[in-house]
Design a protein around this motif. Sequence first.
Motif, mmCIF file in Angstrom:
data_model
loop_
_atom_site.group_PDB
_atom_site.id
_atom_site.type_symbol
_atom_site.label_atom_id
_atom_site.label_comp_id
_atom_site.label_asym_id
_atom_site.label_seq_id
_atom_site.Cartn_x
_atom_site.Cartn_y
_atom_site.Cartn_z
ATOM 1 N N UNK A 46 0.811 -1.211 0.000
ATOM 2 C CA UNK A 46 0.000 0.000 0.000
ATOM 3 C C UNK A 46 0.849 1.269 0.000
ATOM 4 N N UNK A 47 2.143 1.122 0.177
ATOM 5 C CA UNK A 47 3.002 2.304 0.148
ATOM 6 C C UNK A 47 3.272 2.759 -1.286
ATOM 7 N N UNK A 49 3.122 4.580 -4.690
ATOM 8 C CA UNK A 49 2.501 5.890 -4.957
ATOM 9 C C UNK A 49 1.238 5.745 -5.796
ATOM 10 N N UNK A 61 -7.548 9.021 -14.495
ATOM 11 C CA UNK A 61 -6.772 9.729 -15.520
ATOM 12 C C UNK A 61 -6.353 8.701 -16.586
ATOM 13 N N UNK A 63 -3.614 7.558 -17.324
ATOM 14 C CA UNK A 63 -2.520 6.687 -16.884
ATOM 15 C C UNK A 63 -2.898 5.799 -15.714
ATOM 16 N N UNK A 66 -1.685 1.995 -14.564
ATOM 17 C CA UNK A 66 -0.413 1.596 -15.187
ATOM 18 C C UNK A 66 0.414 0.733 -14.254
ATOM 19 N N UNK A 95 6.696 1.573 -27.413
ATOM 20 C CA UNK A 95 7.984 2.015 -26.871
ATOM 21 C C UNK A 95 9.043 0.929 -27.052
ATOM 22 N N UNK B 24 8.756 10.421 -26.866
ATOM 23 C CA UNK B 24 8.790 9.280 -25.941
ATOM 24 C C UNK B 24 8.706 9.764 -24.496
ATOM 25 N N UNK B 27 5.186 10.731 -23.697
ATOM 26 C CA UNK B 27 4.325 9.565 -23.480
ATOM 27 C C UNK B 27 4.598 8.969 -22.096
ATOM 28 N N UNK B 30 3.015 11.026 -19.467
ATOM 29 C CA UNK B 30 1.564 10.867 -19.481
ATOM 30 C C UNK B 30 1.167 9.602 -18.725
ATOM 31 N N UNK B 31 1.926 8.509 -18.919
ATOM 32 C CA UNK B 31 1.573 7.240 -18.273
ATOM 33 C C UNK B 31 1.916 7.281 -16.792
ATOM 34 N N UNK B 33 3.334 9.917 -14.775
ATOM 35 C CA UNK B 33 3.155 11.089 -13.921
ATOM 36 C C UNK B 33 1.695 11.521 -13.902
ATOM 37 N N UNK B 34 0.939 11.072 -14.873
ATOM 38 C CA UNK B 34 -0.495 11.369 -15.017
ATOM 39 C C UNK B 34 -0.830 12.783 -14.556
ATOM 40 N N UNK B 39 0.058 16.005 -20.830
ATOM 41 C CA UNK B 39 -0.781 16.235 -22.023
ATOM 42 C C UNK B 39 -0.243 17.419 -22.812
ATOM 43 N N UNK B 81 5.314 14.596 -6.169
ATOM 44 C CA UNK B 81 4.078 13.947 -5.722
ATOM 45 C C UNK B 81 4.379 12.561 -5.159
ATOM 46 N N UNK B 82 5.239 11.791 -5.867
ATOM 47 C CA UNK B 82 5.572 10.434 -5.415
ATOM 48 C C UNK B 82 6.285 10.486 -4.072
ATOM 49 N N UNK B 85 3.817 11.327 -1.333
ATOM 50 C CA UNK B 85 2.988 10.184 -0.943
ATOM 51 C C UNK B 85 3.790 9.232 -0.062
ATOM 52 N N UNK B 86 5.053 8.977 -0.441
ATOM 53 C CA UNK B 86 5.883 8.051 0.338
ATOM 54 C C UNK B 86 6.120 8.605 1.741
ATOM 55 N N UNK B 89 2.910 8.328 3.738
ATOM 56 C CA UNK B 89 2.700 6.944 4.175
ATOM 57 C C UNK B 89 3.627 6.619 5.337
ATOM 58 N N UNK B 101 -3.477 -2.294 7.453
ATOM 59 C CA UNK B 101 -3.099 -2.838 6.155
ATOM 60 C C UNK B 101 -3.004 -4.351 6.189
#
Lengths: 153, 107
Positions: A46-47, A49, A61, A63, A66, A95, B24, B27, B30-31, B33-34, B39, B81-82, B85-86, B89, B101
């Motif tokens: 659950x950690x 991101x 979104x 993505x 993914x 890719x 690349x 793309x 986009x996948x 980092x959303x 975009x 952002x990542x 979040x870490x 948490x 959990x």
Amino acid sequence: VTALTTRTRALAGSLRGTDRGRAGGIAAVLVVAAVVAHLLNPYRDHWLPKCPFHELTGLWCPGCGSTRSACALAHGDVASAFRHNVLFLPTLAFLVWIWAAYAVRSFVPSLADRPWARSPLALLRRPWWMVAVVVAFWVVRNVPGAPEHLLSS
Amino acid sequence: LSYQPPAAGPGPSAYGAPPQTYLVWSILNLIFCCLPFGIVALVFSVQAQSAITAGHWDNAVDLGNKAKGWNIAATVCGAVAVLGVLIIFGLAASHGAVNQQQNNFGP
């Protein structure tokens, strides 16, 4: 061991900045990413991101899913990889195609002029369909009652 | 439709290789980092690619640089952002949220 380290460093130094070095480096990154994805389980870890857009808005979104797709693929579960994000597998294939053509041109220069060894990027003329596909997917997967494989649940 | 001559400016002959479009990278942003930035970067990459196709390589350099800038912004925002979040948490786990959990472990 010291001699081996020296030889490895010399090899790394001779490949630095070359197409072969870059193609090999990308392959190494892909292999490491596949191993890491195989060790992870998004339903257990659950950690991991989450998508900030989904956390803030509750909407999917383009993505979203993914990470789950990548982990499912690394576990050999192609159906789940497709279901969590329909665009993930086609994008990954595109890719990998770019990388494979680059690797062929880098490592086998005699084949560099073959049509199939050209970068697929060179085939793109006005790739507005990419933007259209992404935006359409973004809208469609947030429509209530969208088919399950378009959602990310 | 009548033929429209390309606008003046350095075309394919003025450079060796076509300018970078960073397609690349766009793309990947986009996948993974959303973010809306991904975009925007994709749109500039597509415009750069279209400019190369049209022979306007000087425009393609500008558009490619814009795609690069938005890609840097998207990657930095995604990384922040990542990390955020870490860190959140980590704080939550240190406050005993970990026990919840354990119930959610899959088969």
